[in-house]
Design a protein around this motif. Structure first.
Motif, short mmCIF file in Angstrom:
data_model
loop_
_atom_site.label_atom_id
_atom_site.label_comp_id
_atom_site.label_asym_id
_atom_site.label_seq_id
_atom_site.Cartn_x
_atom_site.Cartn_y
_atom_site.Cartn_z
N THR A 158 -4.07 -34.36 -5.96
CA THR A 158 -4.26 -33.15 -5.16
C THR A 158 -4.14 -33.57 -3.69
OG1 THR A 158 -6.63 -33.45 -4.87
CG2 THR A 158 -5.93 -32.35 -6.89
N PRO A 159 -3.97 -32.61 -2.78
CA PRO A 159 -3.89 -32.99 -1.37
C PRO A 159 -5.09 -33.80 -0.90
CG PRO A 159 -3.10 -30.77 -1.65
CD PRO A 159 -3.63 -31.20 -2.99
N LEU A 160 -6.29 -33.43 -1.36
CA LEU A 160 -7.48 -34.19 -0.97
C LEU A 160 -7.39 -35.63 -1.49
CD1 LEU A 160 -10.32 -34.34 0.29
CD2 LEU A 160 -11.24 -33.62 -1.92
N GLU A 161 -7.01 -35.77 -2.75
CA GLU A 161 -6.88 -37.11 -3.32
C GLU A 161 -5.82 -37.92 -2.59
OE1 GLU A 161 -8.11 -35.97 -7.93
OE2 GLU A 161 -6.03 -35.96 -7.32
N ALA A 177 -8.25 -46.84 6.94
CA ALA A 177 -8.36 -45.98 8.12
C ALA A 177 -9.83 -45.63 8.37
CB ALA A 177 -7.56 -44.70 7.91
N GLU A 178 -10.17 -45.54 9.63
CA GLU A 178 -11.53 -45.22 10.03
C GLU A 178 -11.55 -43.75 10.48
OE1 GLU A 178 -15.13 -46.25 9.84
OE2 GLU A 178 -13.75 -47.97 9.75
N PRO A 179 -12.15 -42.85 9.67
CA PRO A 179 -12.14 -41.44 10.10
C PRO A 179 -13.12 -41.20 11.25
CG PRO A 179 -13.18 -41.68 7.94
CD PRO A 179 -12.80 -43.06 8.38
N ASP A 180 -12.78 -40.33 12.15
CA ASP A 180 -13.73 -39.97 13.21
C ASP A 180 -14.62 -38.84 12.68
OD1 ASP A 180 -12.38 -37.56 13.44
OD2 ASP A 180 -11.20 -38.19 15.17
N THR A 181 -15.52 -38.33 13.51
CA THR A 181 -16.48 -37.35 13.03
C THR A 181 -15.95 -35.92 13.16
OG1 THR A 181 -17.50 -37.34 15.19
CG2 THR A 181 -18.47 -38.80 13.54
N SER A 182 -14.71 -35.76 13.59
CA SER A 182 -14.18 -34.41 13.74
C SER A 182 -13.68 -33.91 12.39
CB SER A 182 -13.00 -34.42 14.72
OG SER A 182 -11.86 -34.97 14.09
N SER A 183 -13.24 -32.64 12.37
CA SER A 183 -12.73 -32.08 11.12
C SER A 183 -11.20 -32.20 11.04
CB SER A 183 -13.14 -30.61 11.01
OG SER A 183 -12.58 -29.89 12.10
N ARG A 184 -10.65 -33.07 11.91
CA ARG A 184 -9.18 -33.08 11.98
C ARG A 184 -8.53 -33.60 10.70
NH1 ARG A 184 -7.58 -35.91 17.45
NH2 ARG A 184 -9.18 -37.35 16.72
N ALA A 199 -6.01 -29.43 4.59
CA ALA A 199 -5.73 -27.99 4.51
C ALA A 199 -4.24 -27.72 4.69
CB ALA A 199 -6.54 -27.24 5.56
N ARG A 200 -3.63 -28.40 5.64
CA ARG A 200 -2.20 -28.19 5.88
C ARG A 200 -1.37 -28.59 4.68
NH1 ARG A 200 -2.37 -30.15 10.97
NH2 ARG A 200 -1.41 -32.13 10.41
N LEU A 201 -1.85 -29.57 3.95
CA LEU A 201 -1.13 -29.99 2.75
C LEU A 201 -1.39 -29.05 1.57
CD1 LEU A 201 -1.57 -33.88 2.92
CD2 LEU A 201 0.40 -32.52 3.58
N GLY A 202 -2.20 -28.02 1.78
CA GLY A 202 -2.33 -26.99 0.77
C GLY A 202 -3.69 -26.85 0.11
N GLU A 203 -4.69 -27.65 0.53
CA GLU A 203 -5.99 -27.56 -0.13
C GLU A 203 -7.11 -27.38 0.89
OE1 GLU A 203 -6.90 -30.97 -2.56
OE2 GLU A 203 -8.62 -30.02 -3.52
N PRO A 204 -7.21 -26.21 1.51
CA PRO A 204 -8.28 -25.99 2.48
C PRO A 204 -9.64 -26.14 1.80
CG PRO A 204 -7.15 -23.93 1.97
CD PRO A 204 -6.38 -25.03 1.30
N LEU A 205 -10.41 -27.11 2.23
CA LEU A 205 -11.64 -27.45 1.52
C LEU A 205 -12.66 -26.32 1.55
CD1 LEU A 205 -11.99 -31.16 2.68
CD2 LEU A 205 -11.01 -30.26 0.56
N TYR A 206 -13.25 -26.06 0.41
CA TYR A 206 -14.26 -25.02 0.22
C TYR A 206 -13.71 -23.62 0.43
CZ TYR A 206 -17.00 -29.20 0.71
OH TYR A 206 -17.47 -30.47 0.56
#
Lengths: 417, 147
Positions: free
Chosen positions: B7-10, B21-28, B34-41
């Motif tokens: 899935t896009p999330l996976e 990769a080190e994710p930052d605390t933003s929702s980017r 979401a752009r890949l097709g799976e807007p979370l929640y």
């Protein structure tokens, strides 16, 4: 039975296969309506979704009914501003650019149309309009995609079904190939220079051609075919014809890109775009204001599209749709709340225009749905089915609208039979 | 084995992990999902996100994944910081392909993919650029799309 010679010519093996095994065969035989002499695969349907529920009563105004003015003291479009259509209904003045289309009978409106489901939730109602199965949440795909799945006479090209926006909408979700394009110019792989972009595209193409299987393989082939076609098209160079003036913003851009794909003859059959801002609970406005601004943009975009396509409109139908309408009576905030039936516009060469179609139930409280909203007298599936059958030549309607039996006797009559 | 498409999330999570990769605390990064097709929640129907590949794989979505992969490998995907040195040092092409095959694809890289990567890397003299290209192609390529 109207399996045409073209079926055999274009997709011989597949058609023969479906003769033996496809249960739709019976449905096709039972509902074989093919009134058009013109090959259906030249024909194009463009769907515009007004997300948020447009106020049909201020778009196609029942100015001949005193109840309209009584119920909307602050937001009714004054009689002097309404562009009369038939003595009873009239256009919102900001749709004046569409009046010439009405006069040339290529624009019709269907009033009191909507979903048989009573929900006033945007979320549910949009879902039902797109799935084409009001009241049924579990439908996995959208009705436009199901049309593409079951009408195998039209050749699948990467651009057969395109939605303009960042994501594939529910209406086009499903197993038939469909594409979401957010920006025609940026579609494909992104790289700083064209040469790097071409090299990257080739590399991925080779990777997928050699190692992908199943859906990854077919989807990647479609993707790279689309990228190739678009490269030849050179979307950055497009200039609208006949001085067509598309409005700024997403809707104008989407319609411009749809026009571009139509003229490029890349096999586009079904296009979809959506436009938001119709949920006018507060300060809706009348002749001017919030809703007027949205209608102005819609009218300008549709007029520009029609002008740009010129003679090409003879093969095109544009349909506007919205999940429900709004309350007859204005609310305490000079707006309107979620209602039931709304109005939809149908325009293009094949349209029997110059008429407000549907059965008008009236605005009297006794005639309203639950005493407050315009009642639904036309199930939206009857309009969608009419367009699929009479315009695109669809035959497998029971598969497109499961649980619903379209009946030509109930078609609103928007398309020339 | 490895039959289902991610899935896009996976895809985003496994790609980010693969390059440490080190994710930052933003929702980017979530916006990338979401752009890949799976807007979370934000799944429309109450039946949860589908597990069928048909729901996630279409030509536009696949191109989006390739673009996200190339951006990630170039350190340009919004919401994460990537330090490629922690994955693989820049070396010659065969060495690079070998290490990445083990670390990113668990050694399942097809012969075709190896050949394509070798051809692509042959024309590139800058080792940093070669590494980013190999990673981008691998993460955006067909093997990495499967669970």
């Amino acid at each position: 039975m109207t399996i045409s010679r073209r079926v055999f010519v274009k997709s011989g093996g597949l058609a023969l296969f479906s003769f033996g095994l496809d249960p739709l065969f019976l449905a096709r035989a039972a509902f074989a309506v093919r009134p058009s002499a013109r090959p259906p695969d030249r024909r194009i349907l463009v769907c515009l979704f007004q997300r948020g529920a447009v106020d049909g009563l201020n778009m196609i105004v029942p100015h001949g009914d005193p109840i309209y003015y009584r119920e909307r003291p602050r937001i009714a479009v004054p009689e002097k501003d309404v562009l009369d259509l038939d003595g009873y209904f009239g256009l919102h003045p900001r749709l004046a650019v569409l009046k010439p289309l009405w006069d040339s009978k290529t624009l019709a409106a269907v009033h009191a149309i909507g979903s048989p489901d009573a929900t006033r939730s945007h979320f549910d109602a949009q879902d039902y309009l797109e799935s084409g199965t009001p009241g049924v949440k579990a439908t996995p795909d959208g009705w436009l995609n199901r049309y593409c799945q079951h009408d195998r006479e039209h050749q699948d090209t990467p651009f057969r079904a395109v939605a303009f926006g960042p994501q594939l909408p529910r209406i086009l979700a499903g197993t038939a190939p469909s594409l979401a394009i957010d920006d025609l110019q940026a579609f494909g792989l992104r790289a700083p220079q064209p040469a790097a972009r071409d090299r990257l595209t080739r590399a991925f193409e080779e990777l997928y051609a050699g190692s992908a299987t199943g859906l990854l393989s077919t989807s990647s082939r479609e993707a790279f075919a689309a990228v190739q076609m678009l490269k030849r098209l050179d979307p950055g160079q497009y200039r609208p014809a006949n001085g067509a003036d598309y409005p700024g913003g997403r809707l104008g851009k989407a319609l411009l890109e749809i026009a571009q794909l139509i003229k490029a003859d890349v096999g586009l059959q079904v296009a979809f775009a959506d436009v938001t801002g119709w949920d006018t609970h507060v300060n809706q406005g009348a002749t001017e204001g919030q809703l007027a601004g949205r209608l102005g943009e819609l009218g300008q975009a549709l007029a520009a599209f029609t002008r740009d396509l010129g003679d090409g409109m003879r093969d095109i139908v544009v349909l506007t749709m919205s999940e429900f309408g709004r309350t007859v009576r204005e609310n305490g905030s000079s707006g309107t709340d979620h209602g039931h039936a709304t109005a939809m516009l149908v325009l293009g060469g094949p349209v029997q225009g110059g008429r407000v179609l549907g059965n008008w139930p009236g605005l009297d409280p006794a005639q309203r749905f639950e005493g407050r909203d315009v009642a639904v007298t036309t199930d939206f599936r009857d309009l969608f089915a009419e367009i699929l059958v009479r315009h695109l030549g669809a035959t497998a309607l029971s598969a497109v609208f499961p649980g619903f039996t379209p009946d030509p006797a109930r078609f609103p009559g928007a398309i020339s039979a | 084995m490895r039959a289902k498409v991610k899935t896009p999330l996976e895809f985003v999570v496994s790609a980010a992990r693969a390059v440490a990769a080190e994710p930052d605390t933003s929702s980017r990064l979530a916006q990338v999902v979401a752009r890949l097709g799976e807007p979370l929640y934000l799944h429309v129907a109450p039946d949860g996100y589908p597990e069928r590949e048909a729901a996630w794989v279409n030509s536009g979505a696949l191109l989006d994944r390739m673009n996200a992969a190339v951006a990630l490998a170039a350190g340009k995907l919004p919401g994460v910081t990537v330090v490629l040195d922690s994955i693989v040092s820049a070396g010659d092409a065969d060495q690079l392909i070998g290490v990445l095959n083990e670390k990113i694809l668990g050694g399942t890289m097809s012969e075709n993919t190896k050949q394509v990567l070798r051809r692509q890397l042959a024309g590139i003299s800058d080792p940093m650029q070669a590494r980013a290209l190999a990673l981008g192609l691998m993460i955006g390529g067909p093997e990495f799309q499967r669970q």
